[in-house]
Design an enzyme around this catalytic site. Sequence first.
Site, short mmCIF file in Angstrom:
data_model
loop_
_atom_site.label_atom_id
_atom_site.label_comp_id
_atom_site.label_asym_id
_atom_site.label_seq_id
_atom_site.Cartn_x
_atom_site.Cartn_y
_atom_site.Cartn_z
N ARG B 61 0.81 -1.21 0.00
CA ARG B 61 0.00 0.00 0.00
C ARG B 61 0.85 1.27 0.00
O ARG B 61 0.67 2.14 -0.85
CB ARG B 61 -0.90 -0.12 1.22
CG ARG B 61 -1.32 1.06 1.94
CD ARG B 61 -2.04 0.64 3.21
NE ARG B 61 -2.90 -0.50 3.01
CZ ARG B 61 -4.24 -0.43 2.99
NH1 ARG B 61 -4.84 0.73 3.17
NH2 ARG B 61 -4.95 -1.51 2.83
N THR B 62 1.77 1.39 0.93
CA THR B 62 2.54 2.63 1.01
C THR B 62 3.46 2.78 -0.19
O THR B 62 3.60 3.86 -0.76
CB THR B 62 3.36 2.65 2.32
OG1 THR B 62 2.46 2.48 3.42
CG2 THR B 62 4.10 3.96 2.48
N LYS B 89 23.88 -9.40 0.06
CA LYS B 89 25.27 -9.70 -0.27
C LYS B 89 26.23 -9.03 0.70
O LYS B 89 27.42 -9.00 0.48
CB LYS B 89 25.59 -9.24 -1.69
CG LYS B 89 24.86 -9.98 -2.79
CD LYS B 89 25.41 -9.54 -4.15
CE LYS B 89 24.55 -10.05 -5.29
NZ LYS B 89 24.91 -9.39 -6.57
N ARG B 111 11.60 2.88 3.75
CA ARG B 111 10.95 2.18 4.87
C ARG B 111 11.94 1.17 5.44
O ARG B 111 12.60 0.43 4.70
CB ARG B 111 9.70 1.45 4.41
CG ARG B 111 9.16 0.49 5.49
CD ARG B 111 7.79 -0.01 5.22
NE ARG B 111 6.81 1.05 5.43
CZ ARG B 111 5.50 0.86 5.44
NH1 ARG B 111 5.01 -0.35 5.26
NH2 ARG B 111 4.68 1.87 5.63
N HIS B 141 5.73 7.61 10.86
CA HIS B 141 5.22 7.34 9.52
C HIS B 141 4.55 8.65 9.10
O HIS B 141 3.33 8.76 9.03
CB HIS B 141 4.21 6.20 9.59
CG HIS B 141 3.80 5.64 8.26
ND1 HIS B 141 4.21 6.18 7.06
CD2 HIS B 141 3.01 4.58 7.94
CE1 HIS B 141 3.68 5.49 6.06
NE2 HIS B 141 2.96 4.51 6.57
#
Lengths: 314, 314, 314
Positions: B61-62, B89, B111, B141
Amino acid sequence: MLPMNTSIRHLLTLDRLNAEQLNSLLDQAEALSPQALGAPLSPPRLADKTVVNLFFEPSTRTRSSFELAAKRLGATVLNFDMANSSTRKGETLADTLYTLEAMGGDIFVVRHSGDGVVAQLAEICAPRTCLVNAGDGKSAHPTQGLLDMLTIRQHKGRDFSGLKVAIIGDIRHSRVARSDLHALRILGAGEVRLAAPESLLPNADVMQGFRVVDSADAAIEGVDVVMTLRLQRERMEDGLVSSMEAYFRDWGITPERLALAKPDAIVMHPGPMNRGVEIADAVADGPQSVIRQQVSNGVAARMAVLSALHAESA
Amino acid sequence: MLPMNTSIRHLLTLDRLNAEQLNSLLDQAEALSPQALGAPLSPPRLADKTVVNLFFEPSTRTRSSFELAAKRLGATVLNFDMANSSTRKGETLADTLYTLEAMGGDIFVVRHSGDGVVAQLAEICAPRTCLVNAGDGKSAHPTQGLLDMLTIRQHKGRDFSGLKVAIIGDIRHSRVARSDLHALRILGAGEVRLAAPESLLPNADVMQGFRVVDSADAAIEGVDVVMTLRLQRERMEDGLVSSMEAYFRDWGITPERLALAKPDAIVMHPGPMNRGVEIADAVADGPQSVIRQQVSNGVAARMAVLSALHAESA
Amino acid sequence: MLPMNTSIRHLLTLDRLNAEQLNSLLDQAEALSPQALGAPLSPPRLADKTVVNLFFEPSTRTRSSFELAAKRLGATVLNFDMANSSTRKGETLADTLYTLEAMGGDIFVVRHSGDGVVAQLAEICAPRTCLVNAGDGKSAHPTQGLLDMLTIRQHKGRDFSGLKVAIIGDIRHSRVARSDLHALRILGAGEVRLAAPESLLPNADVMQGFRVVDSADAAIEGVDVVMTLRLQRERMEDGLVSSMEAYFRDWGITPERLALAKPDAIVMHPGPMNRGVEIADAVADGPQSVIRQQVSNGVAARMAVLSALHAESA
């Protein structure tokens, strides 16, 4: 803008190009540097083209670099992470190519773990298809070779005849090293020294014409360019290196070791880096590091390559 | 169109903005609402910019909301699902940022599960880079906070001084709640009540200045706005809630419970919803629900934020 | 350019279209063939539309084909591989749709393993939303049906009344076969023969009006069109076929078997192919194969469908 003699059908490996072609691609990349960082390109060169990124090995950096290069040229871009694809359903690689050609793909950027796989696709592809090798097995990674040469040229000039270059690390498993060696040979680099633990040296044919030295110090002494390579952690599990600490001590690029090179030597790494394994933080982030410049040049070099491709039917 | 005082370098958290800046962003978001839903924006505001979505936690969604916001502003967009990337890695987060900066990334939407990670990136990024926190750990957020305030303002007006708001649910683990609390404090919300099972209340500093009540009913009574939060199913495994059924009985927003609020109260949820856990179907889909409007406002709020970012060198 | 009578709200299955509508979509697809392969389309038809590819089953080919179709029409495209999405967080399918609608999605291209799921979404979607079924369970794959009919028409003409078609293979589990049967019935194909091992024949209602024959040879004899279907390898594990070798011997399309058809018969396969299982290499790559043409027609057919969708509020 681009001379006709750099028009190429596919880019599979650098070693079939001559110095003029290679320099012409580098000139193009240099000219496209502002566009590589986002300056508008008008008119777009690939507005009617569809570029398909077909990656059979996971990749963040190379795939993104090609994606940006293609978008900045105005192309339509399709990305395929083939880990989650119908090849799992048993479709052959050839059929995957034929399918994406039939959908209208013009340029295919292919990474595969198998040596020579991209060249095999070039044998069977449609006349209107152009292929770019984005890394096949241990064989070649030609756009990395180009971006590395561009970076060297920006610091050391176009004449490579007096240039001394050290390549240090896991040369055996490195397609980057192979493409760099191809390019350095073509451009006539004065002296190229290779250094690695014995278990990580490649076959003799790869090293032919270059000088193999038996320590990092011997490789670095007096050079203009230090290229270090990523050590994959699985090499330790394979028993090819004893420990990351020992590797760093013997082969890592430290400030002390770098002091053996010319004062204005540059340090290069293809990324992603293992800090504290093949390179010390102080070197990676130091004034002689051109590692981020390599990344920027990667987008420009790929724009130059995508622009130079020229299908038979076009 | 956007007043200079809302030009911001990064958006890491809302709590450093003042009311004027915050309202200016909301005004911008309001103005961009038609474009957020697809109306053409001419000229595009970010035509020369590259927006990199760098998500270290899975998100549909975000990430999509930011992707759409960036595309509707005309930006080039790169998406990274870092679950399948070279961080595996062994590359450091800083090197991942440096690499993508070197490729020409201008704005990074990040995020990460670690609290404060985006702020740390802001310390080390290039002068031309702007960062947007798309959710870091339990800390913040901010774009969710913005879209929530926009939604409230559309229903209750710009003056929050008389506003009564209930926030109910897993406040302890919610970055959404923290950003909402930041914004409600800045905008001077009249009364904010927090209600959660004791195990899901946050530390005292988070709640400071707000009123903690000990039941959902006490929280909801007479409020204008009911914000409920997602209960992650792993909270039950962690022993923080006894069962989903008990949670719903005690803390779920049901029609009966909602009847305690003002008749014109609105119900908000950041999504994705656990129906029958934190919210009843009849409420989620009922006339007082503004949950889908929140989602639409998300694209507009993110367009406003991306437009307001202003790098040092720009 | 597109007659009004082919304006459709959703494309869920072909069997509700009449011959005129179906032919009109095929005419459109034919007209869009150059654009499907990359010729510029000016003005773009879906410049203000957002197309959401919502795939709950893995797919490379169909998803890419829709992605290209949408991009070539100028749409903004969002791709969702729902294997890694918030449906894993317990969100309902309906809420996923509502969320993406709220973000401004106009056209949803949906693939799901559940029969009838796309039709269920059509019941609950917003008035401005259009849905395209990209394959649901074993029920339907209407755009595959369209591209197959387009391919037949290009070789055999618009009048299907004299056409003899053999469909051979795993009809039971094939949504492709169902959509082909819908279309062949609507277009009035002269004779359609079905052939499969008994365990892979569908229920009687699917076959109604068509002729079931008990061998591949009997199916192929004298036909104009040979359609073979993918055999999923798990059918062997399920005990529905004894071995791949036996299947190829009895049901595979070999040159010998194909020689029983009309000399100018065409051979079709929806891909991805299991070479040496349902089809021999010499047939797949032979002069009668139109398999790659099917893929090209897929982009054109999907462009026609996306262009024909017409929401209530539009």
